[in-house]
Scaffold this active site. Structure first.
Site, PDB file in Angstrom:
ATOM      1  N   GLU A 607      71.855 -30.967 106.755  1.00 30.69           N
ATOM      2  CA  GLU A 607      71.684 -32.423 106.740  1.00 30.69           C
ATOM      3  C   GLU A 607      70.820 -32.828 105.562  1.00 30.69           C
ATOM      4  O   GLU A 607      69.925 -32.089 105.151  1.00 30.69           O
ATOM      5  CB  GLU A 607      70.994 -32.928 108.020  1.00 30.69           C
ATOM      6  N   GLU A 611      65.808 -41.610 107.630  1.00 30.66           N
ATOM      7  CA  GLU A 611      65.642 -42.043 109.019  1.00 30.66           C
ATOM      8  C   GLU A 611      64.484 -43.028 109.129  1.00 30.66           C
ATOM      9  O   GLU A 611      63.439 -42.852 108.491  1.00 30.66           O
ATOM     10  CB  GLU A 611      65.371 -40.851 109.948  1.00 30.66           C
TER      11      GLU A 611
END
Length: 672
Positions: A607, A611
């Site tokens: 990943e 966020e």
């Protein structure tokens, strides 16, 4: 170190078994000992004993009296008591300070016994460990023996601690060993140090066979409870003072300067059924690891084979492939292409210290082939070429023992050198893993990535750097895997991060979605359900286009599929390798809600994240999860990635902003 971890009952049973076995074996005279003028035998035994422990002196005296030597004598007749330094009464004076440095680095412990559980601490920060008074006292006691040997000009001396027991085969084996030791011009045994009592470390002892009853240890022996020291060996040890750390640890770090041998097997047992007054400085750290140990270390350690590995090549694509393959096998790899890394590694080599990486790939470090071969006897070399190219010839010319016209594949030691062809059909894993002595993975060898050309936009660089916000970075707890280095320790690994220069790359535009109309299924996948820890289920109806462009992802207090809430998630169907990925968005400001924009691969898990944690949208969390290998390889490690919390200087929930991930083969950058 004689750290007893087994229950006393089992230690006692083990010792009683040894006693019984010795009673059943006929005694023979030990011909390695004797009082002689030829100086070809061990003519003295020094026993380290505390004056207040008279019971131990009585016990060891009886033990020595049981071992017959030449003539009508026993080992006790050659024995001299050396009064041990008492750790309970120790006062550290100036003379002792010149002999002992009571502070050592945890990295030195890892050098001798590379327990993978230590990596978490070693990578995170420098740890200096202070010796206990008992460890200082033991070291000083051994130093006094070395000085006594020099003062009395003893040719060969057996040094014992007072808690030892001679194995049933002690005399028979030592008689053979004394004949097998190398001889000098005077036909006298020629060595510095001979271990007769030792325990191999739990992780990564490096030992080379020498003869039927002798090994040549490179590193990895605990205990100094029974060893033979020659006069020249004693002089070398004194010249190497001060002792840094526990004396048996420090001794391993001197092996490169000494001519060291060890018996096969250990001939003198250090009794672990007796109460010990020692207090070990490493125990608090090991205790901490016992609580916080991560099975990832142990699992990867089991996969990894021989190391360190040095890869000699000049082809970037081949290095890429092999770096991926070695990473899959649990190796921490450094593709060496930065000069300051070379300087750091050269310094470690000069000091004969442990290398912090398991595998080094590139041309700068490996130009010193002969030096690496000598300094790291356990090292192996992989040559990514089959022909004697100019590159390989340059490598040969750096070694004095190889002719420039030699056939390299036949000249070099095949046990330590592998000529590896990354294009060699289906046998690549077998060839590599057989050489490294590790298990082959149950999936295909890594495939080459397509070459990507990038164009640097200088004007764009200047514009973005000048407007960058000075951030406060908080580095959160991260995974400890071979491919993660803590940012605060990069300089120790020879890597100097430069935050002031960011490459802004122009990529050909591949796909733009403005959501003026409903998103098309040809481009998008509408996620249903969710991951296990999410309290909400993803449902398609919660994604709604906004008039004029854009879309909303709605979080609803609606029970769906046994989850308390419903929300939305959308992902592209296209796959990407490198690129510039941007989104214009406004995160949700609500405790417990995460708004994310990220690149993702499921197996093995990778990943690259943006966020927002809804409780504080003035900060943004960036993260990278990485596991090496191709799709569906299935070897996944770690649960945290490398999260960094960054202060934005504004509240992102107040308005829309552009968030960009820039990913190329040399790094990842995040832009706001």
């Amino acid at each position: 170190m004689n750290i007893n971890l087994n229950h006393y009952f089992f230690r006692r049973v083990n010792f009683l078994y040894k006693q019984l076995l010795r009673l059943m074996v006929p005694k023979i005279k030990n011909r390695a000992f004797g009082s002689n003028n030829l100086k070809n035998l061990i003519d003295s035994v020094y026993v380290i004993n505390l004056d207040r422990q008279k019971d131990r002196w009585s016990r060891i005296s009886t033990e020595l009296g049981r071992e017959p030597i030449l003539g009508d004598f026993t080992l006790f007749d050659l024995t001299h008591k050396v009064s041990a330094i008492d750790g309970k009464k120790l006062t550290f004076n100036k003379i002792q300070a010149e002999q002992i440095n009571p502070e050592f680095n945890l990295r030195e412990q890892y050098t001798v016994d590379p327990d993978p559980r230590l990596l978490a601490i070693i990578r995170e920060r420098e740890i200096l460990v202070s010796m206990t008074n008992e460890e200082v006292a033991v070291s000083l006691s051994h130093i006094s023996c070395w000085k006594k040997i020099v003062e009395e000009q003893r040719a060969y001396t057996l040094i014992l601690e007072d808690d030892v027991f001679f194995e049933s085969f002690f005399s028979k084996k030592l008689n053979a060993i004394w004949q097998e030791l190398p001889k000098n011009e005077q036909r006298l045994p020629d060595f510095d140090l001979l271990y007769l009592s030792y325990r191999e470390v739990d992780w990564g002892a490096v030992i080379k066979p020498y003869s039927l009853h002798l090994n040549k240890p490179i590193k990895g022996l605990w205990w100094l409870s029974g060893y033979v020291l020659s006069l020249k060996g004693a002089k070398k040890l004194i010249d190497s003072l001060p002792v840094r750390g526990p004396v048996d640890l420090w001794m391993n770090l001197q092996f490169s300067k000494l001519d060291v041998y060890s018996s096969i097997p250990s001939l003198i047992f250090q009794r672990n059924d007796l109460p010990s007054g020692n207090n070990y400085s490493i125990m608090p750290i090991l205790s901490q690891l016992g609580i916080q140990s991560d099975s990832t270390h142990l699992e990867l350690q089991q996969k990894k084979g021989r190391n360190p590995v040095f890869v000699l090549a000049d082809d970037d694509l081949q290095i890429d492939l092999l770096a991926t393959a070695l990473s899959i096998l649990g190796y921490r790899c450094l593709w060496e292409s930065i000069d300051n890394v070379t300087i750091t590694i050269d310094q470690l080599i000069e000091r004969n210290e442990a290398l912090l990486f398991d595998a080094y790939l590139g041309t700068n470090i490996t130009k010193h082939y002969d030096k690496l071969e000598r300094t790291y006897p356990a090292s192996v070399f992989i040559w990514l070429t089959q022909k004697r190219t100019d590159y390989v010839l340059d490598k040969i010319k750096t070694t004095s023992k190889h002719s420039p016209n030699a056939d390299l594949s036949k000249t070099l030691d095949k046990k330590r050198n592998l000529f590896f062809d990354v294009n060699d059909g289906n046998s690549k894993w077998k060839c590599l893993c057989d050489f490294l002595e590790c298990k082959s993975p149950p999936f295909p060898f890594p495939f080459p990535f397509p070459k990507t050309n990038f164009l640097i936009d200088s004007a764009h660089v200047k514009n973005e750097v000048n407007h960058s916000h000075k951030t406060t970075d908080i580095y959160l707890e991260h995974d400890v895997t071979p491919w993660i280095l803590p940012i605060k320790r990069l300089s120790d690994f020879g890597i100097l991060p430069n935050k002031s220069t960011c490459k802004i790359l122009n990529f050909e535009t591949n796909f733009v979605e403005n959501f003026i109309s409903a998103p098309k299924e040809i481009h998008w996948r509408f996620l249903e359900d969710s991951f296990a820890s999410n309290l909400s289920a993803f449902v398609t109806k919660n994604l709604k286009p906004i008039s004029g462009g854009g879309c909303e992802l709605i979080l609803s207090n609606e029970v769906n599929k046994l989850r308390q809430y419903s929300s939305a998630s959308i992902s592209t169907k296209l796959k990407y390798l490198y690129g510039r990925f941007s989104v214009i968005m406004k995160p949700v400001k609500m405790d417990g809600v995460v708004t994310a924009f990220f690149l993702h691969r499921n197996d093995p898990w990778q990943e690259i994240d943006f966020e927002f944690l809804g409780k504080d949208t003035t900060r943004i969390l960036i993260n990278v999860y990485f596991n090496p290998g191709g799709n569906d390889y299935g070897w996944n490690y770690g649960v945290r990635g490398t999260p960094v919390l960054i202060d934005l200087g504004f509240d992102a929930a107040d308005d829309y902003h552009t968030y960009t991930i820039l990913w190329d083969r040399d790094g990842i950058s995040w832009y706001v």
